[in-house]
Design a protein around this motif. Structure first.
Motif, PDB file in Angstrom:
ATOM      1  N   ILE A 261       1.054  -1.270  -0.108  1.00  0.00           N
ATOM      2  CA  ILE A 261       0.137  -0.048  -0.202  1.00  0.00           C
ATOM      3  C   ILE A 261       0.800   1.463  -0.080  1.00  0.00           C
ATOM      4  O   ILE A 261       0.695   2.241  -0.799  1.00  0.00           O
ATOM      5  N   VAL A 262       1.798   1.284   0.855  1.00  0.00           N
ATOM      6  CA  VAL A 262       2.666   2.491   0.990  1.00  0.00           C
ATOM      7  C   VAL A 262       3.564   2.503  -0.475  1.00  0.00           C
ATOM      8  O   VAL A 262       3.436   3.610  -1.019  1.00  0.00           O
ATOM      9  N   GLY A 263       3.748   1.579  -0.935  1.00  0.00           N
ATOM     10  CA  GLY A 263       4.589   1.695  -2.253  1.00  0.00           C
ATOM     11  C   GLY A 263       3.869   2.077  -3.341  1.00  0.00           C
ATOM     12  O   GLY A 263       4.246   2.884  -4.164  1.00  0.00           O
ATOM     13  N   ALA A 264       2.530   1.595  -3.466  1.00  0.00           N
ATOM     14  CA  ALA A 264       1.485   2.116  -4.570  1.00  0.00           C
ATOM     15  C   ALA A 264       1.452   3.764  -4.260  1.00  0.00           C
ATOM     16  O   ALA A 264       1.221   4.702  -5.318  1.00  0.00           O
ATOM     17  N   ALA A 265       1.394   4.233  -3.038  1.00  0.00           N
ATOM     18  CA  ALA A 265       1.294   5.564  -2.829  1.00  0.00           C
ATOM     19  C   ALA A 265       2.493   6.290  -2.996  1.00  0.00           C
ATOM     20  O   ALA A 265       2.176   7.421  -3.642  1.00  0.00           O
ATOM     21  N   ARG A 266       3.676   5.888  -2.997  1.00  0.00           N
ATOM     22  CA  ARG A 266       4.972   6.524  -3.403  1.00  0.00           C
ATOM     23  C   ARG A 266       4.912   6.551  -4.911  1.00  0.00           C
ATOM     24  O   ARG A 266       5.299   7.523  -5.589  1.00  0.00           O
ATOM     25  N   GLU A 267       4.708   5.347  -5.541  1.00  0.00           N
ATOM     26  CA  GLU A 267       4.564   5.285  -6.903  1.00  0.00           C
ATOM     27  C   GLU A 267       3.365   6.716  -7.605  1.00  0.00           C
ATOM     28  O   GLU A 267       3.850   7.219  -8.588  1.00  0.00           O
ATOM     29  N   ARG A 268       2.487   6.958  -7.121  1.00  0.00           N
ATOM     30  CA  ARG A 268       1.697   7.939  -7.283  1.00  0.00           C
ATOM     31  C   ARG A 268       1.970   9.506  -6.607  1.00  0.00           C
ATOM     32  O   ARG A 268       1.425  10.361  -6.895  1.00  0.00           O
ATOM     33  N   ARG A 269       3.154   9.474  -6.049  1.00  0.00           N
ATOM     34  CA  ARG A 269       3.633  10.562  -5.637  1.00  0.00           C
ATOM     35  C   ARG A 269       2.745  11.206  -4.666  1.00  0.00           C
ATOM     36  O   ARG A 269       2.557  12.681  -4.673  1.00  0.00           O
ATOM     37  N   LEU A 270       1.993  10.406  -3.697  1.00  0.00           N
ATOM     38  CA  LEU A 270       1.098  11.179  -2.655  1.00  0.00           C
ATOM     39  C   LEU A 270       1.693  11.595  -1.634  1.00  0.00           C
ATOM     40  O   LEU A 270       2.807  11.041  -1.103  1.00  0.00           O
ATOM     41  N   THR A 271       1.276  12.695  -1.103  1.00  0.00           N
ATOM     42  CA  THR A 271       1.925  13.105   0.285  1.00  0.00           C
ATOM     43  C   THR A 271       1.167  12.615   1.432  1.00  0.00           C
ATOM     44  O   THR A 271      -0.214  12.751   1.426  1.00  0.00           O
ATOM     45  N   LEU A 272       1.835  11.949   2.317  1.00  0.00           N
ATOM     46  CA  LEU A 272       1.236  11.141   3.274  1.00  0.00           C
ATOM     47  C   LEU A 272       1.180  11.944   4.720  1.00  0.00           C
ATOM     48  O   LEU A 272       2.360  12.440   4.951  1.00  0.00           O
TER      49      LEU A 272
END
Length: 656
Positions: free
Chosen positions: A388-399
């Motif tokens: 899940i975290v990897g998918a967010a990084r791929e989309r360059r989302l700010t967490l």
């Protein structure tokens, strides 16, 4: 291999990626030096003898031929005789001396020269096989830059590094040891280890391997393995150990060699004594007996088996498949049934996010749902959390920052994100019975073979995530190639649920699926096939498949860059984790077995024809020498064909 990164003058720790593979110099081998000396002396003596020069001109030269070419095999044969073992090398030297004793000095010298040359060719072939494997060690740099706790840099020999040392890897350098990145970001070309065609991004906590090429960023790496135990070093060690083993065919040949040699000596005495008793001349009877001893010697038979198998081991090792012994290389070609594990074998073994399903009324977009779940999962080390975290990084989302994080085994994680309490985990544990819409989404994802993960915000369901393992890109081509090789499609053995297993099997062309199996169930299936007379090859990830790998006719582990358990459990290890190498190594093994049979036929035909010629007619000694030693050379060179790159073939459809 070549690298896209170049530098005019590599600093410490950097090696030239285009450097040639290490290669033993021919004259560095004693066998080659003695053979060359014998050949040169023979070529000087021969014209003097044929042109009628006095004996004092060519006699000492022939004597030197006997000494240089026959000393080493004669001495080794005498040592074997002391151990009550009859060596065919000694028989050849005795035959040459016998020929000289009856005046056939030239013929005996010719036998010595050809015999020494065939021995040199065998030594060169063995050295080349070892070179092709040991050349992997050249990938590791000779030096590395070690950092002290104060940050001082010291250039040290790579073999002096110890576990816990920190090294600096500059752009373009080869990494000096297996370890983990402490600081820095870069891309590393690790095709030599994993077979990945593109450089892999590396950052803190990522694993790196000795001999791989750093990209444009500087890395600080903590050494986690002694250089002598690096992945490359283990590959070399395992293949060298495999080269020292003997296949069943070779063991059988060696078992009968002694009896054959003793029988040949008795037959030689009979070939000499019977004609002599019937009135034949001493010289004629002795010449026939010496010729018989030469042509009946099993040199070519002895050399028939190991060169093809050792060449196959070396070739497979170059392509990332480690066969642990010649026995394994021979067995791989016998398999007629292949059983594949699912997770980590047909699939990559790493979960990936496949679905984002915000629930109606939650007011979240796909990206907002992913950002919320990734923020809560960020502190977790669970594989699903990393997906899940990897998918967010791929989309360059700010967490957002997560506080009050807690992980409950079997349920999931809980954290406070932007003032909201967020749960991410198992729907079976977290989903309220009244949430009908969420239940429908979960059921839909699970029926599609996904792992569903529920997201709750302040106790209310706001979305469902789907996570699944990804099929290897070469899986379908591998299954098709194995089907063609064995005549039946591979079988899928997995502990996963039947629905997910059948969905994946259908994608790659497998129809026989055994799902929901415990390790002992896999063993029972393998033993059942073995009782039916099948030779089963099991391919697994080397963890829960270990019992089945051990029970099978041959077990191959997907190595995951040489994991310790995989290296210890299976008969062979796919170090680069390429599934497509499985049919390639089976095909290579079958080719090796065919060459062994070819060699035995060649050797048998030569021995039969030459022996019959000598017993029925009059076989000239030079022709007998040329025929016997020529067959030995042909057999040796035939086995070395498997060292060529073209002997390794990937299945159609695999672009790796």
């Amino acid at each position: 291999m070549t690298s896209t990164l170049t530098a005019p003058a590599p600093p410490a720790g950097r090696t030239d990626p285009t450097a040639p593979r290490r290669r033993t110099r021919i004259l560095a081998l004693p066998e080659a030096r003695w053979a060359l000396a014998a050949l040169v002396l023979f070529l000087i003596a021969l014209p003097l003898d044929l042109l009628g020069a006095p004996a004092w001109a060519w006699g000492p030269l022939y004597a030197a031929v006997y000494a240089t070419g026959g000393w080493e095999p004669g001495w080794e044969g005498c040592k074997a005789l002391r151990d009550k073992t009859l060596d065919v090398d000694l028989l050849m030297v005795v035959a040459a001396l016998g020929a000289a004793a009856i005046g056939q000095v030239l013929d005996g010298a010719l036998l010595i020269v050809i015999f020494a040359t065939s021995g040199a060719l065998e030594a060169i072939a063995t050295a080349r096989t070892a070179d092709s494997v040991r050349g992997l060690l050249d990938l590791a740099p000779p030096t590395a830059t070690r950092l002290s706790p104060d940050g001082d840099e010291t250039t040290v020999a790579a073999e002096e590094l110890t576990v816990g040392d920190v090294i600096l890897v500059r752009p373009g350098e080869r990494i000096g040891a297996d370890g983990r990145v402490l600081a820095g970001e870069s891309e590393v070309d690790q095709a030599t280890i994993t077979g990945e065609p593109l450089p892999v991004a590396k950052q803190a906590e990522d694993e790196v391997f000795a001999g791989t090429v750093n990209g444009t960023g500087a890395l600080r790496v903590r050494v986690e393995r002694d250089p002598s135990d690096s992945v490359i070093a283990r590959i070399v060690r395992m293949v060298e150990e495999a080269s020292e083993t003997k296949a069943p065919t070779q063991l059988f040949i060696e078992k009968i060699e002694q009896r054959y040699s003793v029988g040949m000596v008795i037959a030689t005495v009979a070939v000499f004594a019977i004609p002599l008793a019937l009135g034949d001349e001493l010289r004629s009877a002795l010449l026939r007996a010496m010729t018989f001893m030469i042509v009946a010697s099993p040199c070519a038979v002895v050399l028939s088996t190991m060169p093809p198998l050792l060449s196959a081991i070396a070739n497979a090792g170059r392509h990332g498949v480690l066969a642990k012994s010649a026995v394994v290389m021979e067995r791989l070609g016998q398999v007629d049934t292949v059983a594949l594990d699912k997770t980590g074998t047909l699939t990559e073994g790493t979960p990936h996010l496949t679905d984002l399903r915000p629930l109606a009324g939650a007011g979240l977009t796909d990206e907002a749902l992913l950002a919320l779940a990734a923020a809560a999962e960020h502190p977790s080390e669970h594989p699903l959390a990393r997906a899940i975290v990897g998918a967010a990084r791929e989309r360059r989302l700010t967490l957002a920052d997560a506080v009050d994080f807690a992980s409950v085994p079997g349920q999931g994680v809980r954290a406070t994100v932007d003032g909201h309490t967020v749960h991410v985990g198992s729907p079976a544990r977290l989903l309220p019975a009244a949430a009908v819409a969420a239940h429908a989404v979960v059921r839909e994802l699970e029926e599609a073979g996904r792992t569903a993960m529920l997201v709750l915000r302040d106790g209310s369901p706001v979305g469902v995530l789907g996570v699944a393992d990804r099929l290897r890109p070469d899986a379908a081509a591998t299954v098709a190639a194995l089907t063609e090789l064995t005549g039946r499609p591979p079988v899928l053995l997995t502990g996963d649920n039947e629905r997910a297993a059948e969905r994946l099997a259908a994608e790659v062309g497998i129809t026989d699926v055994h799902a929901g199996l415990l390790p002992q169930d896999k063993v029972a299936a393998v033993r059942g096939w073995e009782r039916q007379g099948r030779n089963v090859l099991v391919v697994g990830d080397g963890v829960n498949d270990a019992p089945a790998l051990a029970a099978a006719h041959c077990g191959v582990a997907m190595g995951r860059a040489g994991s310790d358990l995989a290296l210890e459990t299976a008969d062979a290890v796919v170090v680069r984790d390429e599934l497509a190498t499985i049919p390639s190594v089976v095909r290579l093994s079958r080719t090796a077995r065919r060459l062994v049979i070819q060699n035995l036929v060649i050797a048998g035909v030569f021995i039969t024809v030459l022996v019959a010629w000598d017993l029925i007619g009059t076989l000239p000694l030079p022709i007998g020498v040329a025929g016997h030693e020529g067959s030995t050379v042909v057999v040796g060179l035939n086995g070395l064909r498997l060292l060529r790159e073209t002997a390794w073939r990937k299945p159609p459809g695999d672009a790796g």
